[in-house]
Design a protein around this motif. Structure first.
Motif, PDB file in Angstrom:
ATOM      1  N   ASP A 100       0.820  -1.214   0.000  1.00 28.34           N
ATOM      2  CA  ASP A 100       0.000   0.000   0.000  1.00 28.34           C
ATOM      3  C   ASP A 100       0.851   1.261   0.000  1.00 28.34           C
ATOM      4  O   ASP A 100       0.549   2.227  -0.710  1.00 28.34           O
ATOM      5  N   VAL A 101       1.915   1.255   0.785  1.00 29.16           N
ATOM      6  CA  VAL A 101       2.777   2.439   0.851  1.00 29.16           C
ATOM      7  C   VAL A 101       3.585   2.572  -0.437  1.00 29.16           C
ATOM      8  O   VAL A 101       3.760   3.681  -0.961  1.00 29.16           O
ATOM      9  N   MET A 139      -5.646   6.053   3.518  1.00 28.59           N
ATOM     10  CA  MET A 139      -5.474   4.812   4.273  1.00 28.59           C
ATOM     11  C   MET A 139      -3.995   4.420   4.354  1.00 28.59           C
ATOM     12  O   MET A 139      -3.513   3.985   5.407  1.00 28.59           O
ATOM     13  N   ALA A 140      -3.272   4.585   3.248  1.00 34.66           N
ATOM     14  CA  ALA A 140      -1.832   4.294   3.263  1.00 34.66           C
ATOM     15  C   ALA A 140      -1.098   5.242   4.206  1.00 34.66           C
ATOM     16  O   ALA A 140      -0.174   4.842   4.917  1.00 34.66           O
ATOM     17  N   GLU A 170      -1.474   4.141   7.643  1.00 35.44           N
ATOM     18  CA  GLU A 170      -0.671   2.951   7.915  1.00 35.44           C
ATOM     19  C   GLU A 170       0.768   3.304   8.259  1.00 35.44           C
ATOM     20  O   GLU A 170       1.355   2.733   9.182  1.00 35.44           O
ATOM     21  N   VAL A 171       1.355   4.273   7.533  1.00 35.72           N
ATOM     22  CA  VAL A 171       2.783   4.555   7.690  1.00 35.72           C
ATOM     23  C   VAL A 171       3.063   5.777   8.559  1.00 35.72           C
ATOM     24  O   VAL A 171       4.131   5.890   9.152  1.00 35.72           O
ATOM     25  N   PRO A 185       0.444   7.552  10.987  1.00 28.03           N
ATOM     26  CA  PRO A 185      -0.871   7.855  11.569  1.00 28.03           C
ATOM     27  C   PRO A 185      -0.900   9.135  12.392  1.00 28.03           C
ATOM     28  O   PRO A 185      -1.967   9.737  12.554  1.00 28.03           O
ATOM     29  N   VAL A 245      -7.363   6.383   9.541  1.00 26.20           N
ATOM     30  CA  VAL A 245      -7.107   5.164  10.298  1.00 26.20           C
ATOM     31  C   VAL A 245      -8.442   4.489  10.600  1.00 26.20           C
ATOM     32  O   VAL A 245      -9.347   5.117  11.174  1.00 26.20           O
TER      33      VAL A 245
END
Length: 517
Positions: free
Chosen positions: A218-219, A493-494, A497-498, A500, A514
């Motif tokens: 995703d990132v 969303m990515a 994830e990395v 927040p 998140v």
């Protein structure tokens, strides 16, 4: 890659940062932290004699180098990955945010200045500019601080039949260019720059050095087009190199309104996206004229019959053809016919003009009578110009979700609007013309959303608001869906994830989204 992966200089700081929460974050603490981990000669405080010269060294728009600009607390000029990691860790520990500069071409200057009062530092990647070409594998590792000119030059030294499909301007930094998408005269043959990225190294908000596998799918998806400085600091990129013939043919054909520019443009917008992928024809429209600039991956002998059957309205003849190698085309198209290949290694710019830009995408051909009105707009006092670039071919073959860059199938061409003024004026007349012309174009360009290209960043499209020390997602959608359409939510969303906690943020950075637990 010429990037050191040593963590020795930052491990103690990192562990201390995560063991305790500072009771008071101060600028002094940040500077002391940097000085303990990074050699002094790589740090430029505001009190340093060289601070101003380093700051302006790659400011491409002089309007952002005025005394009123909100300047960084310090400029960090790392020479290896551990210095970048230290800057991030020290920033997190002392509540000082980081902005990242590779080439300084960002249209709103957000890589080195803040549009609002803020204490921040700049990590300038100009010293991280290694390029390593693997001719056999047709790949290259390139550091984010390298310019496109340096990348192109290194490729040409390895092979005269390899290239990379990125932008025209050789002083653009690789990091920012690839972060937003990146395209140039090979886009119809090979897609955007991000469509040819194979791997990358990223320093995340915790100071970790991650490759493609470690950062996760995703990132890795997000950094290839999701805009610079939202997900971390990309230090280097592994890219796929593409094939070009030994000879390419360039042409430039000007047409004035009196010579039928309206009719030729009306035809161009239907023909250009449907031509063979080897042929790219863009148009610079200004005042009462249109200049048709092209690259053809082949010789003039094969180009002439193709143009004669597909686009006779342009009137191309042998006298227009300029045959050369691909690497020779780089200075030719941007710097002019007298420029040499060595000129693309010059990182300096000499422009004194202030500028403002914005962008559009066209999905339905603009009617002839509207082109007449467009030329009337371009003939007004204080008018700017339009640059149009055709799509179709490879760039349109990818799904909109393949990368964050969503402008794919159905796009006929994109438009970049620009206007310029001197320091002797306040630019109000020129910016008003740009705003009014942008409003006029609304019925004739993409809608719901009205699409824009993030590498032509425009803060007039919207700015972030911060709620509870985190960028507000709903407010960011106002500008975010114009750049990214339906990919914006996945980008958020990515980000969640990395990063927040939203450490990496600016006036148009991706907000963290998140999921609720």
């Amino acid at each position: 890659m010429a990037l050191s992966r040593s963590l020795a200089a930052v491990l103690f700081i990192f562990l201390s940062c995560n063991a305790t929460v500072p009771s008071l974050a101060t600028s002094d603490g940040f500077l002391q932290c940097l000085s303990a981990a990074i050699p002094e000669e790589l740090l430029y405080m505001q009190s340093s004699p060289s601070f101003t010269s380093v700051l302006v060294s790659s400011i491409r728009n002089p309007k952002f180098s005025t005394p009123s600009m909100v300047k960084p607390l310090v400029i960090v000029t790392p020479t290896n990955a551990s210095h970048v990691q230290a800057a991030v860790v020290c920033g997190r520990q002392n509540d000082v945010r980081i902005r990242v500069r590779s080439g300084g071409h960002d249209y709103e200057g957000l890589s080195y200045r803040s549009a609002r009062p803020e204490v921040f530092a700049v990590v300038d990647l100009a010293n991280l500019r290694s390029v390593s070409v693997d001719q056999t594998a047709a790949t290259a590792w390139v550091d984010s601080g390298a310019t496109l000119g340096e990348l192109y030059y290194a490729i040409s030294k390895a092979s005269n039949t390899l290239a990379f499909p990125a932008g025209l301007c050789p002083t653009i930094g690789v990091g920012g260019h690839l972060s937003g998408g990146g395209f140039g005269m090979l886009l119809r043959k090979y897609g955007a720059a991000i469509d040819n990225v194979l791997d990358a190294t990223l320093v995340d908000a915790n100071g970790r050095l991650l490759d493609k596998e470690a950062m996760g799918a995703d990132v890795f998806w997000a950094i290839r087009g999701g805009g610079g400085a939202s997900f971390g600091i990309v230090l280097s990129w592994k890219v796929n190199l593409v094939s070009v013939p030994p000879t390419v043919t360039m042409f430039s054909v000007p047409k004035s309104v009196n010579e039928g520019a309206v009719d030729v443009l009306t035809k161009w917008q239907e023909v250009a996206p449907a031509l063979p992928d080897d042929l790219f024809i863009r148009v610079l429209v200004q005042n009462q004229g249109a200049n048709f600039q092209s690259m053809y991956l082949g010789t003039c002998d094969t180009l002439l019959p193709l143009m004669g059957s597909s686009f006779p309205e342009l009137g191309l003849n042998r006298a227009h053809c300029k045959e050369m190698s691909w690497i020779q085309s780089v200075p030719y198209i941007y710097l002019g016919s007298t420029a040499t290949v060595a000129d693309i290694l010059n990182r300096a710019t000499s422009t004194t003009s202030f500028s403002k830009a914005t962008s559009d995408y066209v999905r339905q051909a603009i009617p002839k009578d509207v082109w007449v009105q467009i030329f009337a707009w371009l003939s007004k006092p204080n008018a700017g110009l339009m640059i149009t670039e055709p799509y179709g071919g490879k760039i349109s073959s990818f799904p909109e979700t393949a990368t964050p860059f969503p402008h794919r199938d159905g796009v006929l061409y994109n438009i970049q609007y620009m206007n310029f003024w001197s320091a002797a004026t306040d630019g109000s007349a020129q910016t008003k013309w740009l705003k009014d012309f942008y409003t006029f174009m609304a019925p004739y360009v993409s809608q719901n959303p009205r699409e824009a290209y993030v590498n032509y960043r425009d803060l007039d499209l919207g700015e972030n608001t911060v709620v509870g020390n985190v960028t507000n997602y709903e407010a960011a959608k106002v500008w975010g869906e114009k750049y990214y359409k339906g990919n914006f939510e996945r980008l958020a969303m990515a980000k969640g994830e990395v990063d927040p906690d939203d450490y990496f943020r600016n006036e148009q950075s991706i907000p963290p989204l998140v999921p609720s637990k």
